[in-house]
Scaffold this active site. Structure first.
Site, PDB file in Angstrom:
ATOM      1  N   ARG A  70       0.824  -1.211   0.000  1.00  0.00           N
ATOM      2  CA  ARG A  70       0.000   0.000   0.000  1.00  0.00           C
ATOM      3  C   ARG A  70       0.865   1.271   0.000  1.00  0.00           C
ATOM      4  O   ARG A  70       0.524   2.271  -0.624  1.00  0.00           O
ATOM      5  CB  ARG A  70      -0.953  -0.032   1.192  1.00  0.00           C
ATOM      6  CG  ARG A  70      -2.020  -1.109   1.000  1.00  0.00           C
ATOM      7  CD  ARG A  70      -2.914  -1.239   2.212  1.00  0.00           C
ATOM      8  NE  ARG A  70      -3.666  -0.029   2.496  1.00  0.00           N
ATOM      9  CZ  ARG A  70      -4.021   0.356   3.726  1.00  0.00           C
ATOM     10  NH1 ARG A  70      -3.674  -0.368   4.777  1.00  0.00           N
ATOM     11  NH2 ARG A  70      -4.713   1.453   3.904  1.00  0.00           N
ATOM     12  N   ASP A 104      -2.517   8.693   3.951  1.00  0.00           N
ATOM     13  CA  ASP A 104      -1.764   8.715   2.686  1.00  0.00           C
ATOM     14  C   ASP A 104      -0.919   9.966   2.448  1.00  0.00           C
ATOM     15  O   ASP A 104      -0.248  10.066   1.430  1.00  0.00           O
ATOM     16  CB  ASP A 104      -2.730   8.514   1.505  1.00  0.00           C
ATOM     17  CG  ASP A 104      -3.862   9.549   1.466  1.00  0.00           C
ATOM     18  OD1 ASP A 104      -3.707  10.652   2.027  1.00  0.00           O
ATOM     19  OD2 ASP A 104      -4.910   9.254   0.855  1.00  0.00           O
ATOM     20  N   HIS A 119      -5.846   8.569  12.185  1.00  0.00           N
ATOM     21  CA  HIS A 119      -5.470   7.156  12.107  1.00  0.00           C
ATOM     22  C   HIS A 119      -4.007   6.937  11.729  1.00  0.00           C
ATOM     23  O   HIS A 119      -3.631   5.865  11.268  1.00  0.00           O
ATOM     24  CB  HIS A 119      -6.412   6.410  11.144  1.00  0.00           C
ATOM     25  CG  HIS A 119      -7.831   6.361  11.641  1.00  0.00           C
ATOM     26  ND1 HIS A 119      -8.917   6.154  10.824  1.00  0.00           N
ATOM     27  CD2 HIS A 119      -8.336   6.496  12.905  1.00  0.00           C
ATOM     28  CE1 HIS A 119     -10.028   6.166  11.551  1.00  0.00           C
ATOM     29  NE2 HIS A 119      -9.710   6.377  12.813  1.00  0.00           N
ATOM     30  N   CYS A 130      11.067   0.587  22.165  1.00  0.00           N
ATOM     31  CA  CYS A 130      11.576   1.847  22.735  1.00  0.00           C
ATOM     32  C   CYS A 130      10.854   3.083  22.217  1.00  0.00           C
ATOM     33  O   CYS A 130      11.126   4.191  22.655  1.00  0.00           O
ATOM     34  CB  CYS A 130      13.081   1.985  22.478  1.00  0.00           C
ATOM     35  SG  CYS A 130      13.484   2.455  20.785  1.00  0.00           S
ATOM     36  N   SER A 192     -17.538   6.976   5.072  1.00  0.00           N
ATOM     37  CA  SER A 192     -18.791   6.262   5.346  1.00  0.00           C
ATOM     38  C   SER A 192     -19.323   6.654   6.721  1.00  0.00           C
ATOM     39  O   SER A 192     -20.479   6.397   7.037  1.00  0.00           O
ATOM     40  CB  SER A 192     -18.552   4.755   5.273  1.00  0.00           C
ATOM     41  OG  SER A 192     -17.522   4.392   6.169  1.00  0.00           O
ATOM     42  N   ALA A 234     -15.745  14.173  -4.859  1.00  0.00           N
ATOM     43  CA  ALA A 234     -15.107  15.296  -4.173  1.00  0.00           C
ATOM     44  C   ALA A 234     -14.289  16.169  -5.128  1.00  0.00           C
ATOM     45  O   ALA A 234     -14.312  17.399  -5.028  1.00  0.00           O
ATOM     46  CB  ALA A 234     -14.215  14.767  -3.052  1.00  0.00           C
TER      47      ALA A 234
HETATM   48  C1  BJW Z   1     -16.234   9.232  -2.253  1.00  0.00           C
HETATM   49  C2  BJW Z   1     -15.695   9.138  -3.541  1.00  0.00           C
HETATM   50  C3  BJW Z   1     -15.358  10.351  -4.171  1.00  0.00           C
HETATM   51  C4  BJW Z   1     -16.115   7.150  -2.873  1.00  0.00           C
HETATM   52  N1  BJW Z   1     -15.540  11.522  -3.514  1.00  0.00           N
HETATM   53  N2  BJW Z   1     -16.421  10.405  -1.646  1.00  0.00           N
HETATM   54  C5  BJW Z   1     -18.520   2.910  19.053  1.00  0.00           C
HETATM   55  C6  BJW Z   1     -19.514   2.193  18.413  1.00  0.00           C
HETATM   56  C7  BJW Z   1     -19.197   1.049  17.667  1.00  0.00           C
HETATM   57  C8  BJW Z   1     -17.869   0.605  17.560  1.00  0.00           C
HETATM   58  C9  BJW Z   1     -16.901   1.321  18.182  1.00  0.00           C
HETATM   59  C10 BJW Z   1     -17.219   2.459  18.925  1.00  0.00           C
HETATM   60  N3  BJW Z   1     -16.057   2.974  19.420  1.00  0.00           N
HETATM   61  C11 BJW Z   1     -15.030   2.205  19.010  1.00  0.00           C
HETATM   62  C12 BJW Z   1     -15.503   1.183  18.269  1.00  0.00           C
HETATM   63  C13 BJW Z   1     -14.675   0.101  17.643  1.00  0.00           C
HETATM   64  C14 BJW Z   1     -14.034   0.502  16.335  1.00  0.00           C
HETATM   65  C15 BJW Z   1     -15.138   0.865  15.329  1.00  0.00           C
HETATM   66  O1  BJW Z   1     -15.393   2.005  15.021  1.00  0.00           O
HETATM   67  N4  BJW Z   1     -15.792  -0.138  14.768  1.00  0.00           N
HETATM   68  C16 BJW Z   1     -16.889   0.082  13.811  1.00  0.00           C
HETATM   69  C17 BJW Z   1     -16.408  -0.212  12.389  1.00  0.00           C
HETATM   70  C18 BJW Z   1     -18.046  -0.782  14.205  1.00  0.00           C
HETATM   71  N5  BJW Z   1     -13.096   1.591  16.516  1.00  0.00           N
HETATM   72  C19 BJW Z   1     -11.832   1.396  16.922  1.00  0.00           C
HETATM   73  O2  BJW Z   1     -11.413   0.282  17.196  1.00  0.00           O
HETATM   74  C20 BJW Z   1     -10.959   2.612  17.051  1.00  0.00           C
HETATM   75  N6  BJW Z   1     -10.316   2.651  18.315  1.00  0.00           N
HETATM   76  C21 BJW Z   1     -10.977   2.923  19.461  1.00  0.00           C
HETATM   77  O3  BJW Z   1     -12.151   3.189  19.481  1.00  0.00           O
HETATM   78  O4  BJW Z   1     -10.184   2.888  20.607  1.00  0.00           O
HETATM   79  C22 BJW Z   1     -10.833   2.939  21.863  1.00  0.00           C
HETATM   80  C23 BJW Z   1     -11.163   1.518  22.246  1.00  0.00           C
HETATM   81  C24 BJW Z   1     -10.162   0.592  22.340  1.00  0.00           C
HETATM   82  C25 BJW Z   1     -10.462  -0.718  22.705  1.00  0.00           C
HETATM   83  C26 BJW Z   1     -11.776  -1.075  22.944  1.00  0.00           C
HETATM   84  C27 BJW Z   1     -12.780  -0.110  22.845  1.00  0.00           C
HETATM   85  C28 BJW Z   1     -12.470   1.192  22.500  1.00  0.00           C
HETATM   86  C29 BJW Z   1      -9.821   2.575  16.024  1.00  0.00           C
HETATM   87  C30 BJW Z   1     -10.306   2.644  14.613  1.00  0.00           C
HETATM   88  C31 BJW Z   1      -9.129   2.504  13.639  1.00  0.00           C
HETATM   89  C32 BJW Z   1      -9.558   2.459  12.186  1.00  0.00           C
HETATM   90  N7  BJW Z   1      -8.451   2.064  11.373  1.00  0.00           N
HETATM   91  C33 BJW Z   1      -8.589   1.999   9.936  1.00  0.00           C
HETATM   92  C34 BJW Z   1      -7.293   1.419   9.326  1.00  0.00           C
HETATM   93  C35 BJW Z   1      -6.179   2.455   9.368  1.00  0.00           C
HETATM   94  C36 BJW Z   1      -4.884   1.929   8.886  1.00  0.00           C
HETATM   95  C37 BJW Z   1      -4.916   1.412   7.458  1.00  0.00           C
HETATM   96  O5  BJW Z   1      -5.459   2.032   6.543  1.00  0.00           O
HETATM   97  O6  BJW Z   1      -4.330   0.364   7.263  1.00  0.00           O
HETATM   98  O7  BJW Z   1      -8.855   3.314   9.414  1.00  0.00           O
HETATM   99  S1  BJW Z   1     -10.017   1.075   9.371  1.00  0.00           S
HETATM  100  C38 BJW Z   1     -10.416   2.131   8.034  1.00  0.00           C
HETATM  101  O8  BJW Z   1     -11.709   2.761   8.244  1.00  0.00           O
HETATM  102  C39 BJW Z   1      -9.377   3.251   8.065  1.00  0.00           C
HETATM  103  C40 BJW Z   1     -10.220   4.452   7.746  1.00  0.00           C
HETATM  104  O9  BJW Z   1      -9.590   5.637   8.180  1.00  0.00           O
HETATM  105  C41 BJW Z   1     -11.518   4.157   8.455  1.00  0.00           C
HETATM  106  C42 BJW Z   1     -12.692   4.932   7.929  1.00  0.00           C
HETATM  107  O10 BJW Z   1     -13.008   4.586   6.622  1.00  0.00           O
HETATM  108  P1  BJW Z   1     -13.489   5.698   5.582  1.00  0.00           P
HETATM  109  O11 BJW Z   1     -12.413   6.676   5.355  1.00  0.00           O
HETATM  110  O12 BJW Z   1     -14.798   6.231   6.006  1.00  0.00           O
HETATM  111  O13 BJW Z   1     -13.610   4.821   4.249  1.00  0.00           O
HETATM  112  P2  BJW Z   1     -14.856   3.951   3.692  1.00  0.00           P
HETATM  113  O14 BJW Z   1     -14.325   3.019   2.678  1.00  0.00           O
HETATM  114  O15 BJW Z   1     -15.635   3.382   4.795  1.00  0.00           O
HETATM  115  O16 BJW Z   1     -15.784   5.029   2.985  1.00  0.00           O
HETATM  116  C43 BJW Z   1     -15.382   5.695   1.807  1.00  0.00           C
HETATM  117  C44 BJW Z   1     -16.448   6.709   1.436  1.00  0.00           C
HETATM  118  O17 BJW Z   1     -15.991   7.471   0.343  1.00  0.00           O
HETATM  119  C45 BJW Z   1     -17.778   6.077   1.011  1.00  0.00           C
HETATM  120  O18 BJW Z   1     -18.847   6.704   1.714  1.00  0.00           O
HETATM  121  C46 BJW Z   1     -17.867   6.393  -0.477  1.00  0.00           C
HETATM  122  O19 BJW Z   1     -19.209   6.587  -0.938  1.00  0.00           O
HETATM  123  C47 BJW Z   1     -17.062   7.662  -0.557  1.00  0.00           C
HETATM  124  N8  BJW Z   1     -16.478   7.979  -1.877  1.00  0.00           N
HETATM  125  N9  BJW Z   1     -15.622   7.844  -3.924  1.00  0.00           N
HETATM  126  C48 BJW Z   1     -16.051  11.524  -2.307  1.00  0.00           C
HETATM  127  N10 BJW Z   1     -14.818  10.363  -5.461  1.00  0.00           N
HETATM  128 ZN    ZN Z   2      13.764   0.541  19.569  1.00  0.00          ZN
END
Ligand code: BJW
Ligand code: ZN
Length: 246
Positions: A70, A104, A119, A130, A192, A234
């Site tokens: 990636r 990115d 993120h 460390c 999303s 966008a």
């Molecule tokens: C266009 C387009 C165009 C297309 N123009 N638009 C409360 C409720 C429920 C669950 C939880 C909660 N609190 C915490 C959670 C758990 C979890 C969570 O949210 N789960 C849900 C999925 C259910 N959250 C976590 O674990 C977070 N940590 C946390 O809460 O810590 C406290 C805690 C710890 C332990 C226990 C409990 C609490 C951490 C979340 C980390 C997310 N990481 C990722 C990966 C990052 C690294 C990597 O890339 O490798 O982040 S996952 C992935 O999703 C990435 C993104 O940043 C993130 C969001 O996705 P995004 O950007 O919205 O993308 P898409 O694909 O979903 O949407 C794209 C959109 O673009 C679409 O709408 C299209 O229509 C649109 N689009 N073309 C404009 N041209």
């Molecule tokens: Zn180290």
């Protein structure tokens, strides 16, 4: 649509404190895949196999391969007109904050200065033993699972991104939450709105009576609280929000 764009543009012009909240969709037109759409990353790869601390603990080599793949893609892509329009807003408005879920670097390459990376950043890594941080935007650390190069630490290095179940950087989160809660305009682009706590930001702004503007080709979990939902890509819509005021 043109009428809605005009009204949104007026709201931006009137606003004092502007927050922009972005997700993978803003980089789609630059060639970076999103996560949850058809053909997106989570169609091909299981979240639990790559984006959790457990996955890294069990299969660090495969997880590193995925991140290198990636990184190589993200190194080649360029910002699109939406990134440049956001950077222009940053330059124009005194009280501005961009909170991005993207890793990115495209916002910064486009020139945005006040960026909160909720993120993390795919081009940075840190040592799990460390805490030493390495910038790998130019050259990679070597080894299938790279190890720390500081003194004789040799701890395991990992990408500086936030996986599911991990805490976001508390300073980044607090500054973003505080800003959102006081914002009078919040522009949500290409997310999303399903991943928490990041997705809370527009809701905090809404609670402060901010005008919420969203750009997305599809409705999201945030759409119900928007004042103006501008449906479309966008790269086409975001620059129109700045036209005439240039
Ligand atoms: C266009 C387009 C165009 C297309 N123009 N638009 C409360 C409720 C429920 C669950 C939880 C909660 N609190 C915490 C959670 C758990 C979890 C969570 O949210 N789960 C849900 C999925 C259910 N959250 C976590 O674990 C977070 N940590 C946390 O809460 O810590 C406290 C805690 C710890 C332990 C226990 C409990 C609490 C951490 C979340 C980390 C997310 N990481 C990722 C990966 C990052 C690294 C990597 O890339 O490798 O982040 S996952 C992935 O999703 C990435 C993104 O940043 C993130 C969001 O996705 P995004 O950007 O919205 O993308 P898409 O694909 O979903 O949407 C794209 C959109 O673009 C679409 O709408 C299209 O229509 C649109 N689009 N073309 C404009 N041209
Ligand atoms: Zn180290």
């Amino acid at each position: 649509m043109q009428d809605k764009i005009k009204k949104a543009r007026d709201a931006i012009q009137k606003a004092c404190k502007i927050m922009v909240f972005t997700g993978a969709g803003i980089s789609r037109e630059s060639g970076v895949p999103t996560f949850r759409e058809a053909g997106g990353l989570w169609d091909k790869f299981k979240v639990e196999d790559f984006a959790t601390p457990e996955a890294f603990q069990q299969r660090p080599k495969e997880v590193w391969e995925w991140y290198r793949f990636r990184r190589n893609l993200m190194r080649k892509v360029k910002p699109n007109p939406a990134h440049y329009a956001v950077a222009e807003l940053d330059e124009r408005h005194d009280d501005f904050l961009l909170a991005t879920q993207n890793i990115d670097n495209l916002h910064q390459i486009a020139g945005a200065k006040r960026v909160m990376e909720l993120h993390g950043n795919i081009f940075r890594s840190y040592c799990m033993k460390c805490g030493y941080e390495a910038d790998e935007s130019v050259s990679e650390l070597t080894g299938e699972v790279p190890s720390c190069t500081r003194d004789d630490c040799s701890g395991v290095m990992r990408p500086k991104v936030v996986w599911f179940g991990e805490q976001l950087d508390p300073d980044v989160l607090e500054q973003s939450f505080r800003f959102a809660a006081q914002a009078d305009c919040c522009i949500v682009i290409g997310t999303s709105g399903l991943v928490y706590p990041a997705a809370q930001l527009p809701f905090l702004a809404r609670r402060n009576d901010a005008c919420v503007i969203e750009i997305n080709p599809e409705p999201s979990a945030i759409t119900p609280i928007t004042d103006y939902f501008l449906q479309g890509p966008a790269g086409e819509i975001m620059p129109q929000l700045l036209e005439e005021t240039r």
